[in-house]
Design a protein around this motif. Structure first.
Motif, PDB file in Angstrom:
ATOM      1  N   GLY A   1       6.413 -30.078   1.695  1.00 14.87           N
ATOM      2  CA  GLY A   1       6.474 -28.693   2.139  1.00 14.87           C
ATOM      3  C   GLY A   1       7.113 -27.784   1.108  1.00 14.87           C
TER       4      GLY A   1
ATOM      5  N   GLU B   1       4.388 -27.454  -1.684  1.00 18.20           N
ATOM      6  CA  GLU B   1       3.213 -26.674  -1.283  1.00 18.20           C
ATOM      7  C   GLU B   1       3.500 -25.179  -1.224  1.00 18.20           C
ATOM      8  OE1 GLU B   1      -0.109 -27.830   0.879  1.00 18.20           O
ATOM      9  OE2 GLU B   1       0.004 -28.711  -1.112  1.00 18.20           O
TER      10      GLU B   1
ATOM     11  N   GLU C   1      -3.656 -30.066  -5.464  1.00 17.67           N
ATOM     12  CA  GLU C   1      -2.689 -29.445  -4.556  1.00 17.67           C
ATOM     13  C   GLU C   1      -3.078 -28.017  -4.178  1.00 17.67           C
ATOM     14  OE1 GLU C   1      -1.656 -30.940  -7.394  1.00 17.67           O
ATOM     15  OE2 GLU C   1      -0.780 -32.760  -6.555  1.00 17.67           O
TER      16      GLU C   1
ATOM     17  N   THR D   1       3.106 -27.266   4.995  1.00 18.14           N
ATOM     18  CA  THR D   1       2.244 -28.314   4.440  1.00 18.14           C
ATOM     19  C   THR D   1       1.253 -28.732   5.512  1.00 18.14           C
ATOM     20  OG1 THR D   1       2.211 -30.449   3.286  1.00 18.14           O
ATOM     21  CG2 THR D   1       3.740 -30.252   5.119  1.00 18.14           C
TER      22      THR D   1
ATOM     23  N   THR E   1      -1.935 -33.563   3.669  1.00 18.01           N
ATOM     24  CA  THR E   1      -1.082 -33.512   2.479  1.00 18.01           C
ATOM     25  C   THR E   1       0.218 -34.264   2.724  1.00 18.01           C
ATOM     26  OG1 THR E   1      -1.997 -31.337   1.927  1.00 18.01           O
ATOM     27  CG2 THR E   1       0.016 -31.992   0.799  1.00 18.01           C
TER      28      THR E   1
END
Length: 570
Positions: A51, A54, A371, A417, A421
């Motif tokens: 998290g 991201e 990503e 997130t 992921t």
């Protein structure tokens, strides 16, 4: 682990299997590591770290801490000292877990070997934890044993009298020897020399934090393998851009350079591709990837310009740049006539590669940026979740195990997130090694092997308190490297009290020696979980820990046995 280059999870799982099959301990005792709260806490922290990554939360801190690297020792220093300070007051596992992905991206961006950074990161967290009572769980466990056995309650800063000199000595060691003794391993990405060049146009958004900054301060001056050719402002071309040029909203920046550097460009907050076609893509930007695709002989748009062929309508992606024969094409993207073999750099939905990897329209489809672009709007939310997790755990309202799972769930629920992921961010190899190592360590305790080893060593001390102190340090350290730091501390504590009583001296020097020795896990990856967490990202093997960590163990041991009797006399 020392002799053969076999993956750690295979070695430890094999060792645990032998213990189970041979019936040395019951299966429930051998598999205790797979339900261990510490191991499961690490799993949850991987999701929390995902998290943070991201949303670009940690990347911002890394950028402020490190900037553009001038020298390796300066880079290491800028990582080590803040991590030491944070680890003195916060649990070091989430600190390391959060820093790893951001440092991986930074080292790739600036072509710095990750092997020079990751081990110092773990060691800095360990050293910083020795400075306060709340720095590590081991310190708290020792304090709890002191309260229950002797009625002594340590002050939060009492370990600092020896912990700070240890941290300073360790800091100096890391900076002096980190450049020479750490391996110079390269990532898989850097083993291939990339020759594809592109020219790409990026736009400064109206709400960009770059507005009002100079090119130099915005970090756009010294990007590796990337050159800012010109700025287009209100129809005027500013060539030979100076470092002190002030960026304005809606500036169009023309960059040329290698493909990996262009990927890094897309992660800079406040910049976005200048082509209007990008805004016509249906999915949010965080749900799109950078993709490379090679135009095939049978592509229906071959021989047409990008604009006339309506590429976006055909394939659902937007061409940002084109490379032909490894060279950039200095034309507006819409005017480029596509030819067989052209490499297209595109921004496309996440499923683009799956849809077209077997298509006849492209010879090769490769996702460059799995990503995607960080969702910077959620960075404050991610920071709030992380800090709340640490505060709740530090206050004792919840255990670290409970707080980490709540934080992991909050990262997913708030959109910091995605579920897929979060799942892929967990390093299962590390978790298996931790669980198997805990099982083997528990077998050492259950069978009495560890107790016999400790008692046998302490008998060598005779009637010499100082020699007994050195032996206490050595046996605690050895057990820490074989089992875990907490288990080693709990195991040696009663031996230390009985040794002090038999010698007729104060027990405090022995107790504090256990506290520092149980945290001095540098020589193997299994003694401390942060060492395991950096094993893969740093590209290390077992011998790297011995080579760089064992001398640090000796240095820390020397400082401890010299200062402990001075601060807490016999």
């Amino acid at each position: 682990m020392i002799i053969k280059k076999i993956s750690p999870d295979a070695v430890f799982t094999g060792g645990l299997t032998l213990i189970i099959v041979s019936g040395i301990v019951p299966v429930s005792d051998a598999l205790v590591g797979f339900s261990n709260e510490g191991m499961l806490t690490v799993a949850a922290l991987y999701v929390v770290a995902a998290g943070m990554k991201e949303t670009g939360a940690i990347q911002f801190v890394i950028k402020k801490l490190l900037g553009n690297p001038k020298a390796l020792w300066q880079t290491q220093a800028r990582i080590v000292w803040p991590v030491m300070v944070m680890s003195a007051f916060l649990n070091n596992t989430p600190i390391v877990a959060s820093f790893i992905p951001a440092l991986q991206e930074w080292t790739r961006k600036y072509r710095v070997p990750a092997s020079k950074i990751m081990m110092p990161l773990s060691y800095a967290a360990i050293l910083g934890g020795t400075c306060t009572l709340i720095g590590t769980s081991t310190n708290l466990i020792i304090n709890g044993l002191l309260i229950s056995e002797e009625g002594v309650n340590l002050n939060i800063f009492e370990p600092a009298y020896v912990g700070i000199p240890i941290a300073i000595t360790g800091f100096i060691y890391l900076l002096i020897f980190g450049r020479k003794w750490l391996p110079d391993s390269k990532s898989a990405l850097s083993t291939f020399e990339n020759t594809r060049e592109y020219t790409i146009e990026m736009m400064v958004r109206d709400d960009s934090p770059l507005v009002g900054n100079t090119i130099e301060n915005a970090g756009l001056r010294h990007l590796p393998n990337l050159f800012l050719v010109e700025i287009v402002r209100n129809g005027t071309i500013l060539a030979a851009v100076e470092p002190d040029e002030i960026l304005r909203a809606d500036d169009r920046l023309i960059f040329t350079g290698m493909v990996e550097s262009i990927v890094d460009l897309h992660h800079i907050q406040g910049l976005e591709p200048a082509t209007e076609q990008v805004f016509k893509l249906g999915s949010p930007r965080r749900d799109r990837h950078l993709v490379e695709a090679v135009v095939s002989q049978s592509n229906p748009l071959r021989g047409k310009s990008v604009k006339d062929g309506e590429f976006r309508n055909h394939f659902g992606g937007v061409i940002l740049a084109v490379s032909r024969g490894g060279k950039r094409i200095n034309k507006k993207v819409g005017d480029i006539i596509l030819k067989t073999g052209d490499i297209l750099l595109m921004e496309a939905p996440r499923n683009f590669s799956d849809r077209y990897k077997s298509s006849n329209d492209f010879l090769l489809v490769s996702t460059l940026d799995k990503e995607g672009t960080p969702n910077y709007e959620k960075s404050s939310t991610a920071w709030s979740i992380l800090l709340l997790m640490v505060a709740v755990a530090a206050s004792g309202w919840l255990t670290m195990f409970q707080a980490s799972f709540l934080a992991a769930g909050a990262m997913i629920i708030t959109g910091c997130t995605r579920t897929e992921t979060a799942r892929s961010s967990i390093d299962w190899q590390v978790l298996i090694v931790i669980a198997a190592a805990l099982g083997i360590g528990n077998a050492l305790q259950v069978t009495g092997t560890a107790e016999q080893l400790a008692g046998g060593f302490l008998k060598f001390a005779g009637q010499q308190p100082y020699f007994a102190l050195i032996i206490t340090y050595l046996i605690t350290w050895m057990l820490t490297e074989m089992i875990t730091n907490n288990a080693a501390a709990v195991l040696i504590f009663p031996f230390a009290l009985s040794t002090a009583a038999s010698l007729g001296v104060d027990f405090m020097p022995f107790v504090m020696t256990i506290m520092f020795a149980a945290s001095a896990s540098f020589a193997t990856p299994i003694g401390y979980q942060t060492n395991l967490m950096v094993l893969g990202p740093g590209g290390y093997d077992f011998k790297d820990y011995l080579k760089f960590g064992l001398p640090l163990n000796i240095v820390v041991a020397g400082v401890t046995v010299l200062l402990v009797p001075v601060v807490w006399p016999f």
